[in-house]
Design a protein around this motif. Structure first.
Motif, PDB file in Angstrom:
ATOM      1  N   LYS A   1       1.090  -1.307  -0.493  1.00 11.34           N
ATOM      2  CA  LYS A   1       0.326   0.070   0.027  1.00 11.34           C
ATOM      3  C   LYS A   1       1.214   0.852   0.113  1.00 11.34           C
ATOM      4  N   LEU A   2       0.561   2.250  -0.811  1.00 12.80           N
ATOM      5  CA  LEU A   2       1.608   3.101  -1.171  1.00 12.80           C
ATOM      6  C   LEU A   2       0.556   4.976  -1.391  1.00 12.80           C
ATOM      7  N   PRO A   3       1.557   5.469  -0.132  1.00 14.72           N
ATOM      8  CA  PRO A   3       0.257   6.828  -0.318  1.00 14.72           C
ATOM      9  C   PRO A   3       0.673   7.465  -1.844  1.00 14.72           C
ATOM     10  N   TRP A   4      -1.019   7.488  -2.507  1.00 13.30           N
ATOM     11  CA  TRP A   4      -1.497   7.792  -4.219  1.00 13.30           C
ATOM     12  C   TRP A   4      -0.527   9.158  -4.607  1.00 13.30           C
ATOM     13  N   LYS A   5      -0.613   9.980  -3.777  1.00 15.22           N
ATOM     14  CA  LYS A   5      -0.043  11.565  -3.724  1.00 15.22           C
ATOM     15  C   LYS A   5      -1.279  11.700  -5.437  1.00 15.22           C
ATOM     16  N   ASN A   6      -2.153  11.527  -5.708  1.00 15.29           N
ATOM     17  CA  ASN A   6      -3.204  11.594  -6.473  1.00 15.29           C
ATOM     18  C   ASN A   6      -3.353  12.606  -7.161  1.00 15.29           C
ATOM     19  N   TYR A   7      -2.675  11.828  -8.539  1.00 23.39           N
ATOM     20  CA  TYR A   7      -2.847  13.117  -9.996  1.00 23.39           C
ATOM     21  C   TYR A   7      -3.899  13.061 -11.029  1.00 23.39           C
ATOM     22  N   SER A   8      -5.165  14.276 -10.735  1.00 23.70           N
ATOM     23  CA  SER A   8      -6.112  14.051 -11.532  1.00 23.70           C
ATOM     24  C   SER A   8      -6.300  13.861 -13.318  1.00 23.70           C
ATOM     25  N   SER A   9      -4.769  13.807 -13.393  1.00 21.37           N
ATOM     26  CA  SER A   9      -4.482  13.159 -14.885  1.00 21.37           C
ATOM     27  C   SER A   9      -3.046  13.184 -14.797  1.00 21.37           C
ATOM     28  N   SER A  10      -3.464  12.299 -15.904  1.00 26.66           N
ATOM     29  CA  SER A  10      -1.521  11.411 -16.230  1.00 26.66           C
ATOM     30  C   SER A  10      -0.998  12.733 -17.113  1.00 26.66           C
ATOM     31  N   ASN A  11       0.289  12.849 -15.925  1.00 22.31           N
ATOM     32  CA  ASN A  11       1.558  13.168 -16.532  1.00 22.31           C
ATOM     33  C   ASN A  11       2.811  12.626 -16.516  1.00 22.31           C
ATOM     34  N   SER A  12       2.566  11.458 -16.431  1.00 26.50           N
ATOM     35  CA  SER A  12       3.476  10.505 -16.208  1.00 26.50           C
ATOM     36  C   SER A  12       4.525  10.339 -17.402  1.00 26.50           C
ATOM     37  N   ASP A  13       5.801  10.824 -16.758  1.00 26.88           N
ATOM     38  CA  ASP A  13       7.201  10.958 -17.853  1.00 26.88           C
ATOM     39  C   ASP A  13       7.713   9.944 -17.787  1.00 26.88           C
ATOM     40  N   GLY A  14       7.806   8.204 -16.516  1.00 24.94           N
ATOM     41  CA  GLY A  14       7.869   7.578 -16.481  1.00 24.94           C
ATOM     42  C   GLY A  14       8.097   7.045 -17.963  1.00 24.94           C
ATOM     43  N   ASP A  15       8.875   5.916 -18.047  1.00 22.89           N
ATOM     44  CA  ASP A  15       9.353   4.889 -19.132  1.00 22.89           C
ATOM     45  C   ASP A  15       9.924   3.657 -18.255  1.00 22.89           C
ATOM     46  N   ALA A  16       7.953   2.571 -18.748  1.00 22.27           N
ATOM     47  CA  ALA A  16       8.713   1.796 -17.782  1.00 22.27           C
ATOM     48  C   ALA A  16       8.157   0.366 -18.889  1.00 22.27           C
ATOM     49  N   ARG A  17       8.821   0.802 -19.709  1.00 22.89           N
ATOM     50  CA  ARG A  17       9.526  -0.524 -20.648  1.00 22.89           C
ATOM     51  C   ARG A  17      10.873  -0.755 -20.894  1.00 22.89           C
TER      52      ARG A  17
END
Lengths: 186, 683
Positions: free
Chosen positions: B525-541
């Protein structure tokens, strides 16, 4: 206010309810006077404060406290201070009440700062008299009722005191009808 | 003119005498209290004259009476206590003498004893006024006496209170002299009150160094201000010093003016001594702590150095093992037979296992030392989960397991360190795959909890499960619940410890539900720090899709020249062979200085720079090269075995274009080299 009044409140509370109650009343009223001198003048507000505090500490109504105080004042405090003088004001209750205006006039002469109340008498009869009470101090008519009953006690004369006019209801002064048993008084 | 009735009312105590001093007339009240005063009786038979010598005899003399018109006559009754104060009035009739007045009474008691009442007196008579005044005054005197008694009692109580107070209490008068002090002050100083009264307080009793301060304190209170608290030393009879803290307040006289200062103190002599000892102990302890801290810092530095060194020492040979295994498996040194391939695969697997162990240990050590810093990024939850699943997909396929992913669309994005999130998920997934028998299912699911602002990542399996009594040991390092399992299932025993620590580092937690034989479910369980829209710049691939190595080397002569700077020959050989096998030309340097010289001589297309090298380390060499503008665009890839916090930043700061931690995944290295060369060409 005449110091004897405050002193009488002290005596009333101390004798009838205990010294600790008097200390509580003084503390509640914020009064730091160690002991009252009868013929000194004290602020009226102090007396009202003591009466108010006494009602709270003793669990009595204001009228009960004022009546008890008036009666006690005559029977105990004034009798102790002015005992023979009071009795010398008249041989009967009627004579005494008739003398009461002169008594207060003399108080006013002797202690010009005290502003004592003024009494007048009317409708003098063998068994009744009407007393008129004039004072700039409000709310003390029950004290007068208690005092008049106290006077009847020291003359061993059963009497009824009825207030017939009320300053706090618009009359220009308070008025009391005192009726006693003429057989006893005379 | 008054008629007889009016006269009787106004003068109830009068009488009239004839020339022979016989009673002619008498007031009604007087007659009531003195009934013997009958008409015709001689006045001298009833009264004497007070303070008039032989007046009683003279009273019989008409001539004498006529001469006493200005005299106040005091008639004293011969038969009672009655005293009459009378004034003589000479009437027109020379044979008549009128006496007007009233009884002399000094108080109500006398009035009563004479059987009189106030009404017996005429209104103009001031006797009633006098009596009321006297009675009032007497009452006041009684009150005053009572008050004095009360005050005496109160004074005694107060004195007892002050004397029994376990505090020095002093009164200093406005001349600065001792006016009073209590028994406690006597006891503490040894000076009796009769010895000190009238002595200058400051000069006599206050130690020299405190005198100015105390003088200011007294002046303040003399000025009517409360002087606050002051600590000072006083002399004592036995030459000791009394340390006390005093509060000062003005002493007021009856007219409200300031008559002096009241000092109320507290003896803190022992406290002062204790404080001195305590300060010394604190100073000693502080010194010891400073030394201990210094030692601790040294130990911590040693520990870090040790971990770093061990990391280096372990990774360097491991680099060679993995690199050479990989090269051998790819046929860089010629084709291998089946047995050789199997052996080299086992070597590679063991090496990777060892590498995992080192990495996990390093991570745990970093977290324990508070040195692990998370890189918070808004991360696409689905991408992170997909990438994590890819890590275990091959192994799951081998074990004929079904992998499932259940994503809660609400939890689209979460702010985490995405690399660490994947590390946690891969750990749990790897465990699940490892402990689930063939044909089982492993499910990764996410669930958003809007109320507590938490995202839960659950890995559920249909594996062997965990007995309730073993759950508490689950997160201890190096724990596999059954020693048979540790032989059956490969693992470092650090995975779950690391997962828990990483989750906690994120401000989260890890929960376990399990039933022996039915499977387990681990939830992060991780704190969400909720984002209302996707602003992910992560590279999960990125990690899950390593770039395939390109074997398409060009002509050797035209191929890029790579300078490899490393003091470790095995590493040099491992990397060098691999690069040559993939069509690169190679140049080699054993330290930073050689590397600089070779760059100047050969202008390589790219430099692989080890950091820890003798003579000149890699960081220095990079800085020197970057200081020369002609080598600005030569890509430099820093390689280090330290893998400690800040290494990457230090390398990039020095001028490296990229940073890789040893042991280097050769395919990854190849990918990075290609991308750096491409980037240079495209400029």
């Amino acid at each position: 206010m005449h110091g004897m009044i405050n002193k009488s409140i002290e005596d009333l509370v101390t004798i009838k309810f205990g010294a600790d109650k008097w200390i509580a009343v003084k503390k509640k009223a914020g009064v730091e006077v160690e002991a009252f001198i009868s013929n000194e003048s004290y602020p009226d507000q102090m007396t009202y404060g003591l009466v108010g505090a006494a009602t709270e500490v003793l669990g009595l109504t204001v009228d009960q406290v004022l009546y008890a105080f008036g009666e006690f004042w005559v029977v105990h405090t004034a009798s102790r201070g002015y005992g023979d003088l009071l009795k010398s004001a008249g041989r009967t209750l009627g004579e005494f009440l008739d003398y009461l205006p002169l008594f207060h006039t003399r108080v006013a002469l002797i202690f010009p700062n005290l502003q004592p109340p003024r009494f007048e008498c009317s409708d003098r009869h063998e068994d009744r008299i009407t007393m008129h009470y004039y004072s700039h101090r409000p709310g003390l008519s029950m004290v007068v009722v208690g005092m008049l009953n106290g006077v009847a006690q020291i003359y061993n004369t059963p009497a009824t005191v009825t207030q017939t006019k009320f300053k706090d209801k618009g009359a220009d002064h308070d008025e009391f009808l005192v009726v006693w048993s003429a057989a006893v008084s005379t | 003119m008054l008629n007889r009735g009016q006269f009787a009312t106004l003068f109830p105590f009068h009488f009239v005498l004839d020339g022979n001093m016989r009673v002619v007339d008498c007031g009604s009240v007087l007659l009531r209290i003195c009934p013997e005063l009958i008409v015709g009786s001689n006045i001298a038979d009833h009264f004497t004259l007070f303070r008039l010598g032989d007046a009683p005899a003279k009273l019989l003399s008409r001539e004498w009476v006529l001469q006493q018109q200005a005299t106040l006559f005091i008639f004293k009754s011969r038969s009672s206590e009655l005293i009459l104060r009378l004034q003589l009035v000479i009437l027109d009739d020379p044979e008549r003498f009128l006496f007007l007045g009233s009884p002399w009474v000094r108080n109500a008691t006398e009035l009563k004893s004479l059987q009189l009442v106030l009404r017996d007196f005429a209104l103009h008579d001031s006797t009633g006024d006098l009596l009321q005044l006297v009675e009032s005054t007497n009452t006041s005197l009684r009150d005053a006496t009572q008050l004095a008694t009360r005050l005496e009692v109160r004074n005694a109580e107060l004195k007892q209170l002050i004397d029994s107070a376990n505090a020095p209490i002093l009164i200093i008068d406005s001349a600065g002299k001792v006016a009073d002090w209590n028994k406690t002050t006597e006891r503490l100083t040894g000076f009796r009150i009769n010895e000190v009264i009238g002595k200058q307080f400051i000069d006599t009793f206050v130690v020299t160094e405190s005198q100015d301060d105390v003088r200011r304190l007294l002046l303040d209170t003399f000025a009517g201000r409360s002087g606050g608290n002051m600590e000072f030393l006083m002399h004592t009879r036995d030459q000791r010093k009394l340390l006390a803290i005093f509060s000062a307040s003005p002493k007021l006289s009856i007219d409200g003016s300031v008559a002096g200062t009241i000092l109320v103190g507290q003896d803190i002599t022992e406290l002062g001594e204790y404080r001195t000892q305590l300060e010394k102990r604190v100073a000693d302890r502080t010194e010891q702590l400073a030394l201990a801290n210094e030692e601790l810092s040294r130990v911590m530095r040693s520990k870090d150095d040790f971990v770093s060194a061990m990391s280096h020492e372990l990774r360097t040979p491991l680099n060679a093992i993995l690199g050479l295994s990989e090269s051998l498996a790819e046929g860089v040194y010629g084709n291998l037979n089946e047995k050789q391939v199997k052996s080299i695969t086992t070597i590679a697997e063991s090496g990777h296992h060892l590498l995992s162990l080192i990495n996990d240990l390093l991570d745990i050590a970093k977290i324990g030392a508070g040195k692990m810093e998370l890189e918070w990024l808004a991360t696409n939850v689905d991408d992170a989960c997909q990438a994590s699943l890819r890590f275990v997909a091959e192994l799951a396929a081998k074990r004929k397991l079904t992998l499932q992913l259940e994503i809660d669309a609400e939890a689209h994005t979460i702010t985490v360190d995405q690399r660490r999130l994947k590390q946690m998920l891969v750990n749990l997934l790897a465990n699940a795959v490892k402990f689930t028998p063939e044909g089982g299912t492993v499910t990764l699911s996410t669930k958003a909890d809007m109320s507590s602002d938490v995202v839960a990542f659950s890995v559920r399996d249909t594996g062997i499960g965990i007995a309730p009594e073993d759950l508490h040991r689950l997160f201890s390092p190096f724990t596999q619940l059954d020693s048979k399992l540790s032989r059956q299932y490969a693992g470092t025993g650090l995975g779950l410890t690391l997962v828990l620590k990483l989750a906690e580092l994120h401000g989260g937690s890890v929960l376990v539900e399990s039933e022996l034989g039915s499977g387990s479910c681990f939830t992060i369980k991780l704190p969400w720090k909720n984002y209302s829209s996707s602003n992910s710049d992560g590279d999960a691939r990125g990690e899950g899709s390593p770039v395939e190595a390109s074997a398409a080397a060009g002509e050797l002569a035209n191929s890029p020249l790579i300078l490899v700077a490393d003091d470790n020959e095995i590493n040099m050989m491992t990397v060098g062979d691999y690069l040559v096998a993939h069509g690169f030309r190679l140049s080699q340097a054993g330290n930073g200085l050689d590397a600089i010289n070779l760059v100047r001589e050969q202008s390589p297309d790219l430099v692989l720079m080890d950091i820890q090298m003798p003579i000149m380390d890699g960081l220095q060499a990079i800085k020197h090269l970057r200081a020369e503008s002609k080598y600005d665009d030569v890509p430099i890839i820093a390689l280090t075995s330290r893998a400690m916090v800040g290494d990457r930043e230090r390398c990039l700061e020095a001028g490296a274009n990229e940073y890789l931690s040893k042991p280097v995944n050769l395919k990854q290295l190849l990918s990075v080299i290609h991308s750096q060369l491409d980037a240079r060409r495209s400029k």
